[in-house]
Design a protein around this motif. Structure first.
Motif, PDB file in Angstrom:
ATOM      1  N   THR A 216      66.159  77.893  64.598  1.00  0.00           N
ATOM      2  CA  THR A 216      66.385  77.284  63.297  1.00  0.00           C
ATOM      3  C   THR A 216      66.184  75.788  63.373  1.00  0.00           C
ATOM      4  OG1 THR A 216      68.008  78.991  62.765  1.00  0.00           O
ATOM      5  CG2 THR A 216      68.035  77.013  61.410  1.00  0.00           C
ATOM      6  N   GLN A 217      65.362  75.254  62.493  1.00  0.00           N
ATOM      7  CA  GLN A 217      65.044  73.841  62.427  1.00  0.00           C
ATOM      8  C   GLN A 217      64.387  73.373  63.736  1.00  0.00           C
ATOM      9  OE1 GLN A 217      68.454  71.609  60.987  1.00  0.00           O
ATOM     10  NE2 GLN A 217      68.907  73.156  59.455  1.00  0.00           N
ATOM     11  N   THR A 218      63.983  72.123  63.761  1.00  0.00           N
ATOM     12  CA  THR A 218      63.270  71.598  64.928  1.00  0.00           C
ATOM     13  C   THR A 218      64.110  71.703  66.191  1.00  0.00           C
ATOM     14  OG1 THR A 218      62.064  70.055  63.503  1.00  0.00           O
ATOM     15  CG2 THR A 218      62.111  69.555  65.860  1.00  0.00           C
ATOM     16  N   SER A 219      65.387  71.350  66.083  1.00  0.00           N
ATOM     17  CA  SER A 219      66.267  71.368  67.258  1.00  0.00           C
ATOM     18  C   SER A 219      66.405  72.772  67.822  1.00  0.00           C
ATOM     19  CB  SER A 219      67.638  70.810  66.894  1.00  0.00           C
ATOM     20  OG  SER A 219      68.226  71.557  65.839  1.00  0.00           O
ATOM     21  N   GLY A 220      66.426  73.790  66.958  1.00  0.00           N
ATOM     22  CA  GLY A 220      66.542  75.159  67.422  1.00  0.00           C
ATOM     23  C   GLY A 220      65.320  75.628  68.182  1.00  0.00           C
ATOM     24  N   VAL A 221      64.128  75.222  67.739  1.00  0.00           N
ATOM     25  CA  VAL A 221      62.901  75.564  68.457  1.00  0.00           C
ATOM     26  C   VAL A 221      62.899  74.929  69.838  1.00  0.00           C
ATOM     27  CG1 VAL A 221      60.387  75.313  68.485  1.00  0.00           C
ATOM     28  CG2 VAL A 221      61.549  75.917  66.356  1.00  0.00           C
ATOM     29  N   VAL A 222      63.268  73.665  69.911  1.00  0.00           N
ATOM     30  CA  VAL A 222      63.304  72.963  71.198  1.00  0.00           C
ATOM     31  C   VAL A 222      64.303  73.621  72.148  1.00  0.00           C
ATOM     32  CG1 VAL A 222      63.925  70.795  72.326  1.00  0.00           C
ATOM     33  CG2 VAL A 222      62.521  70.757  70.261  1.00  0.00           C
ATOM     34  N   THR A 223      65.482  73.936  71.658  1.00  0.00           N
ATOM     35  CA  THR A 223      66.500  74.574  72.494  1.00  0.00           C
ATOM     36  C   THR A 223      66.022  75.927  73.018  1.00  0.00           C
ATOM     37  OG1 THR A 223      68.291  73.493  71.280  1.00  0.00           O
ATOM     38  CG2 THR A 223      68.864  75.454  72.541  1.00  0.00           C
ATOM     39  N   GLY A 233      55.688  76.233  71.638  1.00  0.00           N
ATOM     40  CA  GLY A 233      56.100  76.133  70.251  1.00  0.00           C
ATOM     41  C   GLY A 233      55.529  74.890  69.599  1.00  0.00           C
ATOM     42  N   TYR A 234      55.784  74.746  68.326  1.00  0.00           N
ATOM     43  CA  TYR A 234      55.296  73.596  67.566  1.00  0.00           C
ATOM     44  C   TYR A 234      56.496  72.838  67.001  1.00  0.00           C
ATOM     45  CZ  TYR A 234      56.190  76.970  63.841  1.00  0.00           C
ATOM     46  OH  TYR A 234      56.793  77.895  63.025  1.00  0.00           O
ATOM     47  N   VAL A 235      56.532  71.533  67.253  1.00  0.00           N
ATOM     48  CA  VAL A 235      57.668  70.711  66.819  1.00  0.00           C
ATOM     49  C   VAL A 235      57.164  69.327  66.412  1.00  0.00           C
ATOM     50  CG1 VAL A 235      59.358  71.881  68.271  1.00  0.00           C
ATOM     51  CG2 VAL A 235      58.136  69.920  69.183  1.00  0.00           C
ATOM     52  N   ASP A 236      57.949  68.646  65.600  1.00  0.00           N
ATOM     53  CA  ASP A 236      57.620  67.272  65.277  1.00  0.00           C
ATOM     54  C   ASP A 236      57.537  66.471  66.573  1.00  0.00           C
ATOM     55  OD1 ASP A 236      57.429  65.055  63.198  1.00  0.00           O
ATOM     56  OD2 ASP A 236      59.081  64.342  64.447  1.00  0.00           O
ATOM     57  N   PRO A 241      61.203  66.753  73.951  1.00  0.00           N
ATOM     58  CA  PRO A 241      61.912  66.186  75.102  1.00  0.00           C
ATOM     59  C   PRO A 241      60.983  65.998  76.301  1.00  0.00           C
ATOM     60  CG  PRO A 241      62.431  68.512  74.862  1.00  0.00           C
ATOM     61  CD  PRO A 241      61.586  68.141  73.673  1.00  0.00           C
ATOM     62  N   ASP A 242      61.404  65.181  77.248  1.00  0.00           N
ATOM     63  CA  ASP A 242      60.566  64.837  78.397  1.00  0.00           C
ATOM     64  C   ASP A 242      60.280  66.022  79.314  1.00  0.00           C
ATOM     65  OD1 ASP A 242      60.449  62.222  77.528  1.00  0.00           O
ATOM     66  OD2 ASP A 242      62.118  61.549  78.792  1.00  0.00           O
ATOM     67  N   ASP A 243      61.099  67.073  79.248  1.00  0.00           N
ATOM     68  CA  ASP A 243      60.900  68.192  80.162  1.00  0.00           C
ATOM     69  C   ASP A 243      59.900  69.226  79.658  1.00  0.00           C
ATOM     70  OD1 ASP A 243      62.564  68.991  78.130  1.00  0.00           O
ATOM     71  OD2 ASP A 243      63.908  70.165  79.393  1.00  0.00           O
ATOM     72  N   LEU A 244      59.272  68.975  78.505  1.00  0.00           N
ATOM     73  CA  LEU A 244      58.246  69.868  77.992  1.00  0.00           C
ATOM     74  C   LEU A 244      56.886  69.190  78.030  1.00  0.00           C
ATOM     75  CD1 LEU A 244      60.007  71.401  74.840  1.00  0.00           C
ATOM     76  CD2 LEU A 244      59.908  72.342  77.155  1.00  0.00           C
ATOM     77  N   GLY A 245      55.838  69.948  78.347  1.00  0.00           N
ATOM     78  CA  GLY A 245      54.486  69.431  78.299  1.00  0.00           C
ATOM     79  C   GLY A 245      53.911  69.576  76.898  1.00  0.00           C
ATOM     80  N   THR A 246      52.773  68.912  76.645  1.00  0.00           N
ATOM     81  CA  THR A 246      52.161  68.985  75.329  1.00  0.00           C
ATOM     82  C   THR A 246      50.657  69.241  75.433  1.00  0.00           C
ATOM     83  OG1 THR A 246      51.896  66.565  75.257  1.00  0.00           O
ATOM     84  CG2 THR A 246      53.868  67.497  74.223  1.00  0.00           C
ATOM     85  N   VAL A 247      50.098  69.778  74.351  1.00  0.00           N
ATOM     86  CA  VAL A 247      48.701  70.206  74.307  1.00  0.00           C
ATOM     87  C   VAL A 247      47.815  69.108  73.725  1.00  0.00           C
ATOM     88  CG1 VAL A 247      47.122  71.819  73.141  1.00  0.00           C
ATOM     89  CG2 VAL A 247      49.270  72.658  74.142  1.00  0.00           C
ATOM     90  N   ALA A 248      46.627  68.943  74.331  1.00  0.00           N
ATOM     91  CA  ALA A 248      45.549  68.170  73.710  1.00  0.00           C
ATOM     92  C   ALA A 248      44.628  69.184  73.039  1.00  0.00           C
ATOM     93  CB  ALA A 248      44.787  67.358  74.754  1.00  0.00           C
TER      94      ALA A 248
END
Length: 363
Positions: A216-223, A233-236, A241-248
């Motif tokens: 639920t909400q952005t914080s719920g996806v991150v958790t 997942g997709y988040v603003d 957080p620093d412990d997740l990688g991101t896609v180019a």
């Protein structure tokens, strides 16, 4: 407004008890003479930015008790239309039906939609120790992952665009928003326009696939993502957080990671929406662009208000809030990467925003 919202009531009680809350009056004298409650609600993507804006608003107008409840875009628009709030935040423009309801809510006036928060939507993943700054993924690959067609991280479609990365055979666990969300609508709109037949669903605020992992909400996806390896997942972008990688993501012949500059570039390359007006500055984002340096998974979060309010106090307070948010100071405040890392609006857009804000009045 006919009645204060529960959010505004809680905010007032919290401030009365002397507890910390963005938007609590500092008790200082407001030279403008503005005062009273100003409740808002909506997109959770705006939460960090809105907290900063409310603090700045409080510095300028300590007599105005502004609050913002990050309940999600759909609920925020509903609360606004039901007059539970004076303004709303939404990651999607209002529908034709909502705009029609807005005429009654706005005392015969029009809904005002202003694109004041521009931010990339990050596609984040939980793969500790991968060693890559970003995974490079084509839009068709992203669509296959979120549609459940690509199920392991060492799938050939992922390996092809990441030849120097030792990809694990870990199962892929897509994570989506469980609530109606403008972030979901923006992300599914990108997949629908950029991925072709690989994404067989229409853009929607509601995730179109059942039985998925969600939050639920952005914080719920991150958790949810942080709780298990292999999640994506997709988040603003401001809330990754620093412990997740991101896609180019693949754009033309290159892969572009998210950044405020790349987000601003795709907005500049996009036309106004077909039904945009001088009060509704909605934008038709070019999701399938191939222009170099653009990041097309962008969220334009609108601040929604009325052109006509029941009282002069509400009209004046809303004008003051929108003026501050649109100002150079307000935009630079949230563009700080330590705050939200958003893309500041251009001078041209600011002038059109202020022309709309100047039309807000009392019935």
């Amino acid at each position: 407004m006919r009645a204060p919202s529960r959010t505004a009531t809680i905010a007032a009680v919290t401030c009365a008890l002397g507890l910390t809350l963005a938007g609590c009056s500092s008790g200082g004298e407001d030279p403008s003479g503005l005062s009273g409650p100003l409740p808002g609600a909506g997109a959770s993507s705006q939460e960090i930015a809105m907290t900063a804006w409310l603090a700045g608003m409080n510095d300028l107008h300590p007599g105005v008790l502004v609050s913002y409840d990050p309940v999600g875009s759909g609920t925020g628009r509903e609360m606004f239309l039901n007059e539970a709030t004076a303004f709303a935040g939404s990651d999607a423009a209002m529908s034709a039906d909502e705009l029609e309801k807005g005429r009654e809510r706005c005392y015969g006036g029009e809904v005002v939609e202003l694109p004041l928060y521009i931010s990339p939507i990050a596609v984040a993943y939980n793969l500790p120790g991968l060693g890559a700054e970003h995974l490079n993924l084509q839009p068709e690959t992203l669509a296959g992952i979120f549609n459940g067609d690509i199920t392991t991280w060492n799938d050939p479609a992922i390996a092809e665009t990441n030849p120097d990365v030792a990809l694990p055979g870990t199962a892929i666990v897509p994570v989506n928003r469980s609530d109606d969300s403008g972030t979901t609508e923006n992300f599914t709109e990108y997949l629908a326009e950029a991925a072709g037949d690989a994404w067989p669903h229409e853009a929607s605020e509601t995730w179109p696939i059942s039985g998925t992992q969600s939050g639920t909400q952005t914080s719920g996806v991150v958790t949810t993502m942080q709780a298990a390896e292999g999640t994506i997942g997709y988040v603003d972008a401001a809330q990754v957080p620093d412990d997740l990688g991101t896609v180019a993501v693949g754009v033309g012949d290159e892969f572009v990671p998210f950044s405020p500059e790349a987000a601003a570039a795709v907005v500049d390359a996009s036309p106004a929406a077909e039904d945009a007006t001088d009060l509704r500055l909605t934008i038709d984002l070019a999701r399938d662009t191939s222009e170099s340096g653009t990041y097309p998974i962008v969220l334009i979060s609108y601040t929604i208000a009325c052109s006509v309010y029941e009282s002069a106090q509400d009209a004046e307070n809303v004008r003051a809030l929108l003026t501050y948010i649109a100002s150079e100071d307000g935009q630079e405040r949230v563009a700080d990467p330590r705050v939200a890392g958003s893309a500041p609006i251009s001078d041209d857009l600011r002038s059109r925003v202020m022309a709309a804000v100047d039309q807000i009045r009392a019935a």
